[in-house]
Motif scaffolding. Structure first.
Motif, PDB file in Angstrom:
ATOM      1  N   HIS A   3       0.766  -1.275   0.423  1.00  0.00           N
ATOM      2  CA  HIS A   3      -0.065  -0.039  -0.012  1.00  0.00           C
ATOM      3  C   HIS A   3       0.582   1.669   0.052  1.00  0.00           C
ATOM      4  O   HIS A   3       1.860   1.186   0.587  1.00  0.00           O
ATOM      5  CB  HIS A   3      -0.644  -0.096   1.166  1.00  0.00           C
ATOM      6  N   GLN A   4       0.643   2.392  -0.870  1.00  0.00           N
ATOM      7  CA  GLN A   4       1.091   3.964  -1.114  1.00  0.00           C
ATOM      8  C   GLN A   4       0.013   4.555  -0.443  1.00  0.00           C
ATOM      9  O   GLN A   4      -0.728   4.405  -1.757  1.00  0.00           O
ATOM     10  CB  GLN A   4       1.917   3.272  -2.163  1.00  0.00           C
ATOM     11  N   SER A   5       0.543   5.660   0.024  1.00  0.00           N
ATOM     12  CA  SER A   5      -0.617   7.077  -0.104  1.00  0.00           C
ATOM     13  C   SER A   5      -0.134   7.933  -0.485  1.00  0.00           C
ATOM     14  O   SER A   5       0.614   7.451  -1.564  1.00  0.00           O
ATOM     15  CB  SER A   5      -0.588   7.200   1.493  1.00  0.00           C
ATOM     16  N   GLU A   6      -0.623   8.602  -1.505  1.00  0.00           N
ATOM     17  CA  GLU A   6      -0.947   9.711  -2.320  1.00  0.00           C
ATOM     18  C   GLU A   6       0.345  10.523  -2.144  1.00  0.00           C
ATOM     19  O   GLU A   6       1.066  10.820  -2.469  1.00  0.00           O
ATOM     20  CB  GLU A   6      -2.087  10.321  -1.811  1.00  0.00           C
ATOM     21  N   GLU A  10       3.196  10.909  -3.524  1.00  0.00           N
ATOM     22  CA  GLU A  10       4.116  12.854  -4.262  1.00  0.00           C
ATOM     23  C   GLU A  10       5.728  12.355  -3.602  1.00  0.00           C
ATOM     24  O   GLU A  10       6.420  13.460  -4.646  1.00  0.00           O
ATOM     25  CB  GLU A  10       3.544  13.461  -3.533  1.00  0.00           C
ATOM     26  N   ASN A  11       6.137  12.248  -2.024  1.00  0.00           N
ATOM     27  CA  ASN A  11       6.972  12.430  -1.729  1.00  0.00           C
ATOM     28  C   ASN A  11       7.893  11.636  -2.614  1.00  0.00           C
ATOM     29  O   ASN A  11       9.705  12.306  -2.793  1.00  0.00           O
ATOM     30  CB  ASN A  11       7.369  11.780  -0.675  1.00  0.00           C
ATOM     31  N   THR A  12       8.241  10.633  -3.094  1.00  0.00           N
ATOM     32  CA  THR A  12       9.003   9.616  -4.198  1.00  0.00           C
ATOM     33  C   THR A  12       8.929  10.108  -4.974  1.00  0.00           C
ATOM     34  O   THR A  12      10.378  10.727  -5.208  1.00  0.00           O
ATOM     35  CB  THR A  12       7.980   8.054  -4.500  1.00  0.00           C
ATOM     36  N   LEU A  13       7.696  11.262  -5.825  1.00  0.00           N
ATOM     37  CA  LEU A  13       8.139  11.537  -6.894  1.00  0.00           C
ATOM     38  C   LEU A  13       8.894  12.739  -6.749  1.00  0.00           C
ATOM     39  O   LEU A  13       9.990  13.213  -8.203  1.00  0.00           O
ATOM     40  CB  LEU A  13       6.861  12.000  -7.839  1.00  0.00           C
ATOM     41  N   ILE A  14       8.840  13.560  -5.908  1.00  0.00           N
ATOM     42  CA  ILE A  14       9.304  14.868  -5.534  1.00  0.00           C
ATOM     43  C   ILE A  14      10.646  14.872  -5.346  1.00  0.00           C
ATOM     44  O   ILE A  14      11.765  15.467  -6.330  1.00  0.00           O
ATOM     45  CB  ILE A  14       8.649  15.927  -4.422  1.00  0.00           C
ATOM     46  N   ASN A  15      11.048  13.725  -4.814  1.00  0.00           N
ATOM     47  CA  ASN A  15      12.466  12.742  -4.599  1.00  0.00           C
ATOM     48  C   ASN A  15      13.633  12.053  -6.145  1.00  0.00           C
ATOM     49  O   ASN A  15      14.590  13.722  -6.599  1.00  0.00           O
ATOM     50  CB  ASN A  15      12.399  11.677  -3.585  1.00  0.00           C
ATOM     51  N   GLN A  16      12.127  11.752  -6.926  1.00  0.00           N
ATOM     52  CA  GLN A  16      13.216  11.388  -7.659  1.00  0.00           C
ATOM     53  C   GLN A  16      13.860  12.988  -8.460  1.00  0.00           C
ATOM     54  O   GLN A  16      14.449  12.919  -9.957  1.00  0.00           O
ATOM     55  CB  GLN A  16      12.083  11.133  -8.549  1.00  0.00           C
ATOM     56  N   GLU A 133      -1.134  15.029 -10.793  1.00  0.00           N
ATOM     57  CA  GLU A 133      -2.269  14.807 -10.111  1.00  0.00           C
ATOM     58  C   GLU A 133      -1.842  13.684  -9.857  1.00  0.00           C
ATOM     59  O   GLU A 133      -2.682  12.109 -10.840  1.00  0.00           O
ATOM     60  CB  GLU A 133      -3.366  15.016 -10.930  1.00  0.00           C
ATOM     61  N   LEU A 134      -1.928  13.190  -8.482  1.00  0.00           N
ATOM     62  CA  LEU A 134      -1.546  11.896  -8.133  1.00  0.00           C
ATOM     63  C   LEU A 134      -2.884  10.814  -7.455  1.00  0.00           C
ATOM     64  O   LEU A 134      -3.473  12.154  -6.753  1.00  0.00           O
ATOM     65  CB  LEU A 134      -0.179  11.427  -6.782  1.00  0.00           C
ATOM     66  N   LYS A 135      -2.776   9.194  -7.502  1.00  0.00           N
ATOM     67  CA  LYS A 135      -4.361   9.190  -7.016  1.00  0.00           C
ATOM     68  C   LYS A 135      -2.798   8.287  -6.249  1.00  0.00           C
ATOM     69  O   LYS A 135      -2.623   7.008  -6.783  1.00  0.00           O
ATOM     70  CB  LYS A 135      -4.999   8.966  -7.753  1.00  0.00           C
ATOM     71  N   ASN A 171      -1.435   6.282 -10.493  1.00  0.00           N
ATOM     72  CA  ASN A 171      -1.678   6.517  -8.976  1.00  0.00           C
ATOM     73  C   ASN A 171      -0.818   5.195  -9.213  1.00  0.00           C
ATOM     74  O   ASN A 171      -0.809   4.832  -8.123  1.00  0.00           O
ATOM     75  CB  ASN A 171      -3.336   5.101  -8.929  1.00  0.00           C
ATOM     76  N   GLY A 172       0.458   5.272  -9.542  1.00  0.00           N
ATOM     77  CA  GLY A 172       1.867   4.572  -8.430  1.00  0.00           C
ATOM     78  C   GLY A 172       1.885   2.851  -9.577  1.00  0.00           C
ATOM     79  O   GLY A 172       3.306   3.055  -9.756  1.00  0.00           O
ATOM     80  N   VAL A 173       0.688   3.335 -10.392  1.00  0.00           N
ATOM     81  CA  VAL A 173       0.651   1.900 -10.978  1.00  0.00           C
ATOM     82  C   VAL A 173       1.204   2.611 -12.756  1.00  0.00           C
ATOM     83  O   VAL A 173       1.881   1.854 -13.480  1.00  0.00           O
ATOM     84  CB  VAL A 173      -0.277   0.977 -10.971  1.00  0.00           C
TER      85      VAL A 173
END
Length: 181
Positions: A3-6, A10-16, A133-135, A171-173
């Motif tokens: 499970h990965q929350s929104e 978001e934090n993972t994307l910003i770090n990348q 926009e992330l879900k 949505n991460g996938v």
């Protein structure tokens, strides 16, 4: 798949994005977006703009439809300075793209018709050009698409967010992108 929350997504994307060279910047609202744009344009063009000169630049940016606005970004703007001299303002370095300033911000709140908060925004030289926009995992992509449509209808008009060129939903996938048309 865990499970990965929104928020985690978001934090993972910003770090990348930071690892790719995007500078993180905190811009909480429309006023902060405009102040950042002024600072970035001054830095990029190696000039200092008075408040009235910056108002002229903003008025120039807010003219026309999306096609005209996209063209505006590629052209120089001849600014009449307060002292009656003229200078040219450039919004992007089209020849050497690496000379532009790339920034990432998140959770910008704008209130025009309704109050909306945008997940992740990418800026180039202070102009917001990509909206993400992330879900969380398991949420239908259609929800993110509908949310962007609401933003477009209720809170982009009359703001620098009219310059958004690309929307990304994920949505991460699954991830999809589309142009602002």
């Amino acid at each position: 798949m865990p499970h990965q929350s929104e928020s985690q997504l978001e934090n993972t994307l910003i770090n990348q994005l930071e690892r790719l060279g995007f500078s993180p910047v905190t811009l909480e609202d429309t006023t902060a977006i405009e102040e950042n744009l002024k600072h970035q344009l001054e830095r990029f063009n190696e000039i200092t703009l008075s408040d009235t000169e910056f108002e002229r630049v903003k008025n120039h940016l807010m003219k026309g439809d999306r096609f005209h606005q996209a063209k505006t970004l590629r052209d120089y703007y001849q600014l009449k300075r307060d002292d009656e001299t003229t200078t040219h303002i450039r919004f992007f370095n089209m020849e050497q793209w690496c000379k532009n300033e790339y920034q990432v911000t998140h959770q910008v709140t704008q209130k025009v018709k309704y109050e909306n908060r945008y997940d992740v925004t990418l800026l180039i030289n202070g102009l917001p050009l990509v909206q993400i926009e992330l879900k969380r995992r398991g949420v239908e992509m259609k929800e993110a698409f509908n949310q962007i449509q609401r933003y477009h209808k209720h809170s982009f008009i009359g703001t620098l967010f009219e310059y958004i060129q690309i929307f990304v939903i994920s949505n991460g996938v699954n991830t999809k992108y589309f142009s602002n048309n």
